[in-house]
Write an enzyme that holds these catalytic residues in place. Structure first.
Site, PDB file in Angstrom:
ATOM      1  N   ASP A  33       0.852  -1.188   0.000  1.00  0.00           N
ATOM      2  CA  ASP A  33       0.000   0.000   0.000  1.00  0.00           C
ATOM      3  C   ASP A  33       0.888   1.237   0.000  1.00  0.00           C
ATOM      4  O   ASP A  33       2.088   1.168   0.300  1.00  0.00           O
ATOM      5  CB  ASP A  33      -0.880   0.028   1.258  1.00  0.00           C
ATOM      6  CG  ASP A  33      -1.953  -1.042   1.228  1.00  0.00           C
ATOM      7  OD1 ASP A  33      -2.362  -1.423   0.118  1.00  0.00           O
ATOM      8  OD2 ASP A  33      -2.367  -1.502   2.298  1.00  0.00           O
ATOM      9  N   ASP A  79      -4.507  -3.278   5.162  1.00  0.00           N
ATOM     10  CA  ASP A  79      -4.978  -2.756   6.448  1.00  0.00           C
ATOM     11  C   ASP A  79      -6.485  -2.854   6.628  1.00  0.00           C
ATOM     12  O   ASP A  79      -6.977  -2.817   7.738  1.00  0.00           O
ATOM     13  CB  ASP A  79      -4.529  -1.295   6.647  1.00  0.00           C
ATOM     14  CG  ASP A  79      -4.896  -0.410   5.464  1.00  0.00           C
ATOM     15  OD1 ASP A  79      -5.811  -0.788   4.695  1.00  0.00           O
ATOM     16  OD2 ASP A  79      -4.276   0.660   5.314  1.00  0.00           O
ATOM     17  N   ASP A 128      -9.119  -6.272   2.470  1.00  0.00           N
ATOM     18  CA  ASP A 128      -7.809  -6.768   2.059  1.00  0.00           C
ATOM     19  C   ASP A 128      -7.596  -8.212   2.478  1.00  0.00           C
ATOM     20  O   ASP A 128      -6.596  -8.827   2.098  1.00  0.00           O
ATOM     21  CB  ASP A 128      -6.694  -5.907   2.677  1.00  0.00           C
ATOM     22  CG  ASP A 128      -6.562  -4.546   2.011  1.00  0.00           C
ATOM     23  OD1 ASP A 128      -6.820  -4.465   0.795  1.00  0.00           O
ATOM     24  OD2 ASP A 128      -6.224  -3.574   2.696  1.00  0.00           O
TER      25      ASP A 128
END
Length: 1039
Positions: A456, A758, A762
């Site tokens: 990310d 997070d 996901d």
């Protein structure tokens, strides 16, 4: 783990990636054919039978809870005439000022007893009876009293295994048991033939050696168990937000008490039983408790929330009604044993290696015993005849058998799979200090082979400390400075426009303004929400007044799929208004109007739309995240349950949010590239923002591809195959896009992929990846449960540290295997050849047991705990399918083995003549010299094994105190054995020349190692390298 697999299968159609328990059970049976101590070999992995019982308990409990809920609902209809159980208030409860019994309170929530709840005055009545306030919570000064009366939020755990249980496990070794029997027979026969005390020396020596092996093994295993216990406790540390003493604060779930006001949001695991106070669109996943896969909608009509369930959507506040063992979740968890870890890939591989070597050792042991026995019988037949037998003959045969059994002890490298555990445990402990919590043993090992990291952007590559840097409003762009922005906006827009902007900021937010102990205001929430709310407060907006003036009717929280947050509010004048905030392109598509400088809504022309898009791209090119804020007036008779509209909005403003790149990220990315690891950034941000950040981090190169999620998702399989290896940035991506990327990298190119995540959505990608990395600060509990590693500081450099330690683990185990196989080969061959030619084994049972301890426990301690060095990150990752024992290792093993066999053979067959040793004890001196030289060869070869390819084996040795301590302890104890324990170990004291010779012969191993490393061999690559990784150089590396 089974619950998570089922959750992913039902919600995301993601299959489990771990082997089935039946496969694991068959594997253990296969490698269990030659096992010295089955219980010890499989100590740190799950007891499959116990795990099956645990699953049965879970299913039974889930069924009971599900049935109980149905029965309770039916029973309410007929309960009026039934006699209810009365719960009395004890003196302690009354004295503390509470007005409800703990058991009664717990049953109201666990049984979903709406009638009992109503009898107590509803949720408001319960809060009064437990002396709590929805707005101010409880007082911290009451914690001890509440814990004494209502209990603590901990589950009853099974007591840890004591040290003596590990001693008992070590004694389960079948070969040690056989040796113990041999030792007792040796003592009995020795006493009968040679009397006291001489007759018991041989047997007592074996018993003392066994005792030493058992104690060292038990101490090592016990220390590991304490370390795993500590790491397990770290895994269970979960922090939640509560309101206490009139302010919102973060506390451990273990400090939670009845009466606490808990704030729940998407992805949270509910920490205790409680009652819903208020919230928005709260959906609870109760599958972990009841087994029901459909989420439950919780509202003021159905306010019951159970511990152990997960927040699937929405947010809420709840009041805690039961904690710890008074919850169904607590009762369920207390019945389960510790799960253990599935075997890691390296453990599986080394279990197989250990079994094969064990079979070879068994053959050598049997042949050695038969050769010794046959030679003894031939000699006896030629001298006194086979019909005359003496007690000394029995002692000789017992000693032959003990030697054969000891060969099995040395030959079966039980330390191989255990060394993996030791190395992983050591790495996990170090990583914990470096802000990485490894949840699964295999992750640390696998991370060393990672060829791709899909990361990310927000919070991982960037600092996650966000501020509004620019704003566009009424066709005017302004840079934001805290001192002047309020006045500058007042000069370009009307007060009505500014009022509308502030209303949108304050109403459409999940952040909160709270007061600290010192009276200062603090904003709590996600970094993005905090940045926008702090901007609104900087405009001199009155958050509290706005909050009191309007009523929130419906809230649709932000998630990574919709990429927007919407809120419906009721205005003071009786009208309603939607505010929507989210990804710029998405919100702009929903708008057909915009607010002008006077606060009027005007049609949005194509030219204005183009200018707005240019502004968004301009912000993004400056590495700013862009968010749009819009509103829509709606009718009063709108359906509260309807979703937010997707058109007809009026654009208010565009925010440009700055999130600086973390210090050290660029160097970390550079390290990845030199290590053959490709970093791919996957983000939901605008593609221009993503490209700007990726270039700043060094991720996006000239030949790299930046693509948007929708475009990526539309590609065919063949197009994806051609494209996927070049993708370095994926913007505007959905969690499904991340999952697709991971699946294709693993499936098409056999990549070992690690993924960061997070959010709750996901979970599929984290579970699909070889290594799932969840963020410890920004990550939800669902994401953490799906992950293998939790990055506690959300920092990309920490991820690189995990990869570094993963490589260290793999290389350390290779060093240990190289060292152990050399000892195996030499010990087996020297005893077998000696038995065939001379008719006796130069290494006795006691001596072989000492060598076994050097090789197994002490060798593992020395080599498996080497810390990583920078050189490890200058070589490509180990590809799938590569042989664990490389050509470099075979070169070193065979070279050192041949040297040691040559030296020991020369001493055995020509030692007396070469060294001019004469006298009655010449044979004892030679055998002692052989044993001493053999041990010192292993000591110096242990130093050799620190580097498999490099010549300088002393680099960093001073900083590794464990290695130095093991070498020092080995040498010291060897001196004691030779000089002082000769009666038990069948040795005699040596003079200084013989000591010097032994050390000299051992040290030549270092010279042999240098020569061997100058011999070029093939790289040993067995698989293709699709990313163009450079294979390791042949021959010696730089010194």
């Amino acid at each position: 783990m089974e619950k998570l697999d089922r959750y992913l299968q039902e919600n995301f159609d993601v299959p489990a990636k771990n082997p089935s328990e039946e496969a694991q059970r068959r594997w253990r049976q296969a490698v269990g054919t030659i096992v010295k101590n089955r219980r010890r070999r499989f100590r740190w992995v799950p007891d499959l039978e116990r795990r099956s019982l645990d699953k049965a308990k879970v299913r039974s409990t889930q069924e009971k809870i599900r049935v109980a809920l149905y029965v309770q609902q039916a029973a309410l209809i007929f309960s009026d005439g039934a006699k209810k159980k009365e719960y009395k208030l004890t003196g302690d409860i009354i004295k503390a000022g509470y007005a409800i019994n703990p058991d009664e309170l717990a049953l109201i929530t666990s049984k979903h007893d709406s009638k009992a709840l109503k009898m107590h005055g509803g949720v408001d009545g319960i809060s009064i009876k437990v002396r709590s306030s929805f707005d101010h919570g409880i007082y911290a000064s009451e914690l001890d009293t509440r814990q004494n009366i209502y209990g603590v939020n901990r589950y009853a755990e099974k007591p840890s295994r004591s040290f003596w249980m590990f001693v008992w496990d070590a004694l389960q070794d079948m070969t040690l048991i056989i040796l113990m029997v041999c030792a007792l027979l040796s003592v009995a026969v020795g006493l009968a033939t040679e009397g006291w005390p001489k007759g018991m020396y041989d047997g007592l020596g074996i018993i003392l050696s066994i005792f030493l092996v058992v104690m060292v093994t038990a101490v090592s295993d016990y220390k590991q168990s304490l370390q795993f216990k500590e790491l397990d406790n770290e895994k269970k540390k979960i922090f939640i937000h509560v309101t206490r003493d009139g302010r919102r604060q973060k506390i451990s779930i273990y400090d939670l008490v009845v009466g606490d006001i808990v704030h729940l949001s998407i992805g949270d695991q509910v920490p205790a039983d409680g009652l819903y106070i208020h919230g928005y669109s709260l959906l609870i996943d109760e599958s972990s408790l009841s087994g029901e896969s459909d989420p439950v909608y919780v509202s003021q009509d159905k306010p019951f929330i159970l511990a152990g369930t997960k927040v699937q959507d929405g947010s809420a506040k709840m009041i805690v009604t039961a904690v710890g063992m008074r919850t169904e979740w607590g009762k369920l968890m207390s019945t389960l044993s510790e799960g253990g870890e599935d075997e890691t890939p390296l453990q599986v591989k080394l279990n197989g290696v250990a079994t094969i070597i064990g079979k070879i050792g068994l053959v050598f042991a049997i042949l050695t015993f038969l050769v010794l026995l046959v030679r003894f019988l031939i000699d006896k037949g030629m001298t006194v005849g086979l019909l005359k037998w003496y007690s000394t003959d029995a002692l000789t045969i017992v000693n032959y058998f003990a030697t054969a059994v000891t060969i099995i002890v040395v030959a079966v490298p039980e330390g191989l799979p255990l060394a993996v555990t030791l190395s992983l445990a050591f790495a996990m402990k170090k990583l914990m200090n470096d802000k990485a919590l490894v949840r699964h043993l295999s992750a640390c090992e696998t991370m060393g082979s990672a060829g791709t990291i899909c990361t990310d952007k927000t919070g991982t590559l960037t600092t996650n400390h966000m501020v509004v840097d620019k704003i566009w409003i009424s066709e005017v762009s302004k840079s934001v400075t805290s001192n002047t922005i309020s006045g500058e906006l007042n000069s370009v827009v009307s007060s009505s426009t500014l009022s509308l902007l502030l209303q949108g900021i304050f109403e459409n937010t999940s952040a909160e303004v709270v007061k600290e102990k010192d009276g200062k205001q603090t904003v709590l929430g996600t970094p993005t929400e905090r940045a926008i709310l702090e901007f609104g407060l900087g405009l001199k907006g009155d958050h509290d007044a706005e909050y009191r003036a309007c009523t929130k009717v419906k809230v649709e929280p932000f998630n990574s799929v919709k990429k927007k947050m919407a809120v419906l509010i009721s205005l003071p004048n009786g009208t309603s208004r939607w505010f929507c905030k989210g990804a710029s392109e998405i919100i702009l598509q929903m708008c057909d109007m915009m607010v002008d400088g006077d606060g009027n809504a005007i049609p949005l022309s194509e030219a204005q739309r183009k200018n707005i898009l240019d502004t968004i791209n301009s912000f993004a090119s400056d590495a700013l995240r862009t968010l749009c804020l819009a509103y829509k007036e709606v009718d009063d008779d709108i359906d509260d349950n309807a979703d937010s509209p997707t058109s007809g909005f009026t654009l208010i403003a565009i925010f440009g949010i700055k999130d600086p790149v973390r210090p050290g990220v660029k160097d970390a990315v550079k390290t990845c590239m030199s290590a053959g690891i490709t970093v791919r950034m996957v983000t939901g941000d605008n593609i221009n923002t993503a490209k700007a950040i990726a270039k700043e981090c060094g991720i996006l190169t000239e030949d790299g591809v930046a693509i948007e999620g929708p475009e990526f998702h539309s590609k065919s399989t063949e197009e994806m195959r051609d494209l996927i290896l070049n993708i370095q940035v994926m913007a505007r991506s959905l969690p499904l896009d991340k999952h697709t990327l991971v699946t294709n990298l693993r499936g098409m190119f056999d990549e070992v992929v690690s993924v960061t995540g997070d959010g709750t959505n996901d979970a599929p990608a984290l579970h699909e990846a070889d290594i799932g990395l969840a963020m410890g600060i920004a990550g939800t509990e669902v994401a953490k449960e799906s992950a293998d590693v939790i990055v506690l500081d959300d920092n990309f450099t920490t991820i690189i540290n995990v990869a570094r330690w993963g490589r260290a683990v793999y290389i350390n185990i290779q060093k240990f295997v190289q060292f152990q196989l050399t000892v195996n080969i030499v010990a087996l061959v020297i005893n077998f050849v000696s038995a065939c030619i001379i008719g006796s084994a130069p290494l006795t049972a006691v001596q072989l047991l000492w060598v076994n301890m050097i090789m197994d426990t002490l060798g593992a301690l020395a080599l498996a705990t080497e810390p990583p060095n920078d050189e490890m990150m200058k070589r490509p990752p180990v590809r799938k399918g590569e042989s664990f024992i490389t050509k470099f290792m075979w070169r070193n093993i065979m070279g050192q083995s041949l040297y040691q066999l040559f030296v020991l053979g020369a001493l055995m067959f020509g030692g007396e003549r070469l060294l001019n040793i004469k006298g009655a004890d010449s044979k004892s001196i030679i055998n002692t010299l052989i044993f001493n030289s053999f041990v010192f060869c292993q000591v110096f070869n242990e130093i050799n094994s620190r580097e498999m390819q490099k010549i300088n084996v002393f680099r960093g040795i001073i900083s590794n105190w464990i290695f130095i301590a093991v070498i020092a302890a080995t040498v010291a104890f060897q001196v004691v054995i030779i000089e002082f324990l000769g009666t038990f170990a069948s040795t005699v004291p040596l003079n200084w020349q013989h000591w010097l010779l032994s050390v000299g012969l051992g040290s030549i191993s270092l010279i042999v190692g240098v020569i061997l490393k100058c011999i070029p061999v093939g790289s040993g690559e067995t698989s293709a390298t699709p990313n163009g990784y450079r294979p390791l150089a042949n021959g010696p590396d730089d010194i």
